[in-house]
Design a protein around this motif. Structure first.
Motif, PDB file in Angstrom:
ATOM      1  N   LEU A  62      -5.410  -1.376  -1.472  1.00 31.05           N
ATOM      2  CA  LEU A  62      -6.116  -1.763  -0.243  1.00 31.05           C
ATOM      3  C   LEU A  62      -7.553  -2.195  -0.548  1.00 31.05           C
ATOM      4  O   LEU A  62      -8.090  -3.098   0.095  1.00 31.05           O
ATOM      5  N   LYS A  63      -8.156  -1.533  -1.531  1.00 28.51           N
ATOM      6  CA  LYS A  63      -9.514  -1.909  -1.938  1.00 28.51           C
ATOM      7  C   LYS A  63      -9.535  -3.339  -2.478  1.00 28.51           C
ATOM      8  O   LYS A  63     -10.409  -4.141  -2.136  1.00 28.51           O
ATOM      9  N   GLU A  64      -8.547  -3.674  -3.309  1.00 28.62           N
ATOM     10  CA  GLU A  64      -8.454  -5.032  -3.849  1.00 28.62           C
ATOM     11  C   GLU A  64      -8.173  -6.042  -2.744  1.00 28.62           C
ATOM     12  O   GLU A  64      -8.708  -7.159  -2.759  1.00 28.62           O
ATOM     13  N   LEU A  65      -7.333  -5.658  -1.780  1.00 33.94           N
ATOM     14  CA  LEU A  65      -7.032  -6.562  -0.666  1.00 33.94           C
ATOM     15  C   LEU A  65      -8.274  -6.864   0.149  1.00 33.94           C
ATOM     16  O   LEU A  65      -8.466  -8.001   0.609  1.00 33.94           O
ATOM     17  N   ASN A  66      -9.113  -5.893   0.350  1.00 35.23           N
ATOM     18  CA  ASN A  66     -10.324  -6.130   1.138  1.00 35.23           C
ATOM     19  C   ASN A  66     -11.294  -7.052   0.414  1.00 35.23           C
ATOM     20  O   ASN A  66     -12.045  -7.798   1.051  1.00 35.23           O
ATOM     21  N   VAL A  67     -11.290  -7.022  -0.923  1.00 36.75           N
ATOM     22  CA  VAL A  67     -12.093  -7.982  -1.693  1.00 36.75           C
ATOM     23  C   VAL A  67     -11.565  -9.399  -1.454  1.00 36.75           C
ATOM     24  O   VAL A  67     -12.324 -10.340  -1.218  1.00 36.75           O
ATOM     25  N   ILE A  68     -10.234  -9.538  -1.493  1.00 40.88           N
ATOM     26  CA  ILE A  68      -9.608 -10.846  -1.225  1.00 40.88           C
ATOM     27  C   ILE A  68      -9.886 -11.275   0.209  1.00 40.88           C
ATOM     28  O   ILE A  68     -10.143 -12.442   0.498  1.00 40.88           O
ATOM     29  N   GLY A  69      -9.856 -10.287   1.126  1.00 35.77           N
ATOM     30  CA  GLY A  69     -10.034 -10.580   2.544  1.00 35.77           C
ATOM     31  C   GLY A  69     -11.385 -11.158   2.898  1.00 35.77           C
ATOM     32  O   GLY A  69     -11.533 -11.859   3.900  1.00 35.77           O
ATOM     33  N   GLU A  70     -12.403 -10.893   2.070  1.00 34.99           N
ATOM     34  CA  GLU A  70     -13.735 -11.434   2.342  1.00 34.99           C
ATOM     35  C   GLU A  70     -13.726 -12.957   2.374  1.00 34.99           C
ATOM     36  O   GLU A  70     -14.474 -13.582   3.137  1.00 34.99           O
ATOM     37  N   LYS A  71     -12.854 -13.558   1.544  1.00 34.41           N
ATOM     38  CA  LYS A  71     -12.758 -15.022   1.513  1.00 34.41           C
ATOM     39  C   LYS A  71     -11.535 -15.548   2.262  1.00 34.41           C
ATOM     40  O   LYS A  71     -11.409 -16.751   2.465  1.00 34.41           O
ATOM     41  N   SER A  72     -10.659 -14.639   2.662  1.00 35.02           N
ATOM     42  CA  SER A  72      -9.408 -15.070   3.294  1.00 35.02           C
ATOM     43  C   SER A  72      -9.294 -14.675   4.759  1.00 35.02           C
ATOM     44  O   SER A  72      -8.222 -14.782   5.364  1.00 35.02           O
ATOM     45  N   GLY A  73     -10.370 -14.194   5.349  1.00 30.71           N
ATOM     46  CA  GLY A  73     -10.420 -14.010   6.802  1.00 30.71           C
ATOM     47  C   GLY A  73      -9.808 -12.741   7.361  1.00 30.71           C
ATOM     48  O   GLY A  73      -9.384 -12.722   8.507  1.00 30.71           O
ATOM     49  N   PHE A  74      -9.747 -11.656   6.548  1.00 37.74           N
ATOM     50  CA  PHE A  74      -9.186 -10.419   7.093  1.00 37.74           C
ATOM     51  C   PHE A  74      -9.891  -9.208   6.479  1.00 37.74           C
ATOM     52  O   PHE A  74     -10.546  -9.311   5.423  1.00 37.74           O
ATOM     53  N   VAL A  75      -9.741  -8.077   7.138  1.00 36.73           N
ATOM     54  CA  VAL A  75     -10.221  -6.818   6.603  1.00 36.73           C
ATOM     55  C   VAL A  75      -9.237  -5.732   7.024  1.00 36.73           C
ATOM     56  O   VAL A  75      -8.688  -5.763   8.122  1.00 36.73           O
TER      57      VAL A  75
END
Length: 646
Positions: free
Chosen positions: A37-50
């Motif tokens: 989930l931590k890695e997903l939130n890093v991706i989400g910063e540029k992909s429009g989600f948290v």
């Protein structure tokens, strides 16, 4: 990757999910979940989600930019988790299929980001998988490994893995360059034109299969790997009509010009065999058609005797099976594969009919000497399921005049009537307020539907009570109650679904991370025999069934059962895994070992609905998984069955 699967899961559910549910769904620890989930939130910063953590609720996917999220979802659609054994094995095979050169263990380890020891462990499964296609793994010290075997078998394997349409499969740079330049649309247009000109019948999936074969053919010949004349001579050319040869010749001329290679006659013949095995013709020679028709009739009559069905009386089913079997037998003779992308859905939704298709496949083996693949059985299942749905629709059509009784306002009655009209198309539906119902002669109607309880002691026509506002669940319940198949052979002593579960066939396994799955289900099947619920051959039939096609469904549910229905008393053994094992890349959380008597297909269908509910509703599955004893389990299952009216 696994984190992409977690993101897709959160996106599809659209609500807060507990950490326990996510850990159970993906068979991971809490620590691993937090890292993902931590890695997903890093991706989400540029992909429009948290991904937010809500106290007392769990994790929720919050979409900040819908367009960016949708674009990212398209990128990861069909994402594979590379750390799953099945995915690693498939990737190693794909890398081997793309070359005839030796490949080092280090190459696999670097490509898959795994250790050398893991590669060595996976190679055992690789060898087993490629043997299915009559290929072998050759090992040479200091060089590595490569695949060896006939070119036809290379292409069978290559086409199979490409047809799975799984994104994330590793492709070498030379293959990626080839794939980008391959003229898919031009070849598809030529095929469609030839199909029309030669009055052929070919399904979308079969056409896509042929395209994949042509793609593999093209790639292999660019690497100077050709079908040899001695391989082509194994085919009986009398089974390949001139029209198929002409189509293959035209395609090969296009490929020869495109790739500057001369394709031998053996390549044209092999391609023609593929087209022949995946196409139907408008006209089949009378003698051949009559022979095929009689054999299929005999098969359907045997199925009717075993399962109390009415297949043999359905001329439409017989005609469609004739048209399907004509190319199928050629596929089997030519040793060709037709993949079925719907196989998982077909098995999940029509497991009862799939069991019949298994018996049908045994008859085919006995008559023609060929064994059907699970993909081919999936297509047979679809034809048989179409018959079942037609028969159910006939049953609904027999209700010509329906009386609807309501207790609330006329507005709710209008809504109910509209819903019923969509179900009983062409029927006359009359509406009466509940207070006037006693003055109505029910003998004039085929069915009574009421939103209030009817106090009459004797009702001479079928009666169904529904909610004042007719829900989709109510509509489906009406359909199920009125369309039991087979209609005229339903046994009077069919038990309820809940009564199939027994305390002495229920267990909770605390630790089963890794084990022999077939040996485990055979052990459980032996227990069923010991308790007198099944005949002595039941355990072997359960294993035989598993060897045909895996009974591990989706989302943690497994439903092993015997190849034949040999129960003495209907029963379902249940195993809940507190530490779920992973079998062939699929996590097993709840195992239902099914043991039913011949003729109890209705129960098999009801079980399918229960399994689908558990697969589609993780919150319900989680409650079942938390059961500490049989009473807890029975209570949670009873709530599910009550919810959809079983």
């Amino acid at each position: 990757m696994r984190r992409d699967l977690i993101l897709q899961y959160l996106y599809q559910k659209g609500k807060s999910l507990s950490s326990q549910e996510l850990e159970s769904e993906f068979a991971i620890s809490n620590r691993t979940l937090r890292n993902e989930l931590k890695e997903l939130n890093v991706i989400g910063e540029k992909s429009g989600f948290v991904i937010q953590k809500k106290r007392g609720e769990g994790y929720l996917l919050h979409v900040e930019n819908q367009e960016l999220v949708q674009n990212y979802m398209k990128e990861i659609d069909g994402a594979l988790a590379p750390d799953l054994p099945r995915v690693r094995v498939n990737n190693i095979i794909m890398l081997l299929l793309q070359t005839t050169e030796f490949q080092t263990i280090d190459l696999f380890a670097d490509s898959l980001m795994i250790s050398r020891s893991t590669v060595f462990s996976d190679m055992i499964e690789v060898e087993k998988q490629v043997r299915i296609f009559d290929l072998k793994v050759e090992t040479k010290s200091r060089y590595g490994v490569r695949l060896i075997g006939d070119e036809t078998n290379f292409r069978r394997a290559f086409s199979y893995f490409l047809s799975q349409k799984e994104t994330g499969l590793l492709k070498k740079s030379n293959y990626q360059t080839f794939e980008k330049a391959f003229p898919f649309e031009e070849i598809r247009a030529v095929l469609n034109e030839e199909v029309q000109n030669n009055h052929l019948k070919i399904s979308y999936f079969a056409l896509e299969n042929i395209l994949v074969h042509i793609q593999v053919l093209s790639f292999r010949v660019t690497q100077h790997n050709f079908i040899l004349p001695n391989q082509e001579k194994k085919l009986d050319l009398s089974l390949i009509k001139p029209s198929f040869m002409n189509i293959a010749k035209r395609i090969c001329e296009i490929l020869s010009e495109l790739y500057h290679v001369v394709l031998p006659q053996s390549e044209i013949i092999y391609l023609a065999a593929h087209i022949s095995g995946k196409s139907s013709v408008d006209e089949i020679e009378e003698e051949e058609k009559n022979d095929l028709e009689q054999k299929l009739k005999n098969c359907l009559e045997k199925l009717d005797q075993t399962f109390f069905t009415q297949f043999s009386g359905d001329q439409q089913l017989l005609n469609t099976l004739i048209m399907h079997m004509y190319p199928l037998l050629r596929r089997l003779y030519f040793n060709l594969k037709l993949t079925n992308p719907l196989i998982d859905d077909v098995y999940s939704r029509y497991s009862d009919v799939f069991m019949i298709a298994l018996n049908f496949s045994e008859m085919i083996k006995e008559i023609w000497g060929f064994e059907l693949s699970s993909d081919e059985m999936g297509y047979i299942t679809m034809h048989l399921a179409a018959h079942v749905e037609r028969e159910k629709q006939k049953q609904l059509s027999s209700y010509k005049k329906i009386l609807l009784s309501y207790g609330l306002g006329a507005g709710s009655a209008d809504l109910m009537k509209m819903k019923l009209e969509s179900l009983f198309q062409g029927a006359t539906i009359e509406v009466v307020v509940y207070s006037e119902l006693q003055s109505v002669n029910l003998e004039n109607y085929d069915l009574l539907v009421s939103s209030t309880a009817i106090p009459f002691d004797h009702i001479s026509i079928p009666y169904i009570q529904v909610a004042p506002i007719l829900t989709e669940t109510d509509v489906q319940r009406i359909r199920r109650k009125l369309t039991r198949y087979p209609a005229n052979k339903v046994k009077e002593d069919v038990p309820t679904l809940l009564s199939l579960f027994h305390n002495d066939l229920f267990s909770i396994e605390e630790s089963k991370e890794s084990f022999d799955y077939k040996a485990f289900i055979k052990e459980k099947a032996n227990r069923v025999v010991e308790l007198g619920y099944a005949s002595p051959d039941y355990p072997d039939l359960v294993v035989d069934r598993e060897e045909k096609i895996s009974t591990i469904l989706q989302n943690g549910i497994a439903a092993p059962h015997a190849l034949k229905m040999v129960a003495i008393q209907d029963s379902i053994s249940v195993v809940i895994f507190k530490n779920p094992p992973t079998i062939d890349g699929k996590v097993v959380q709840i195992l239902f070992l099914i043991n039913l008597r011949a003729g109890d297909l209705f129960l098999h269908k009801e079980l399918s609905r229960l399994f689908l509910h558990l697969m589609d509703h993780p919150e319900a599955k989680q409650k079942v998984l938390k059961s500490n004893n049989f009473n807890d389990f029975q209570y949670e299952i009873s709530k599910i069955l009550f919810q959809y009216g079983s």
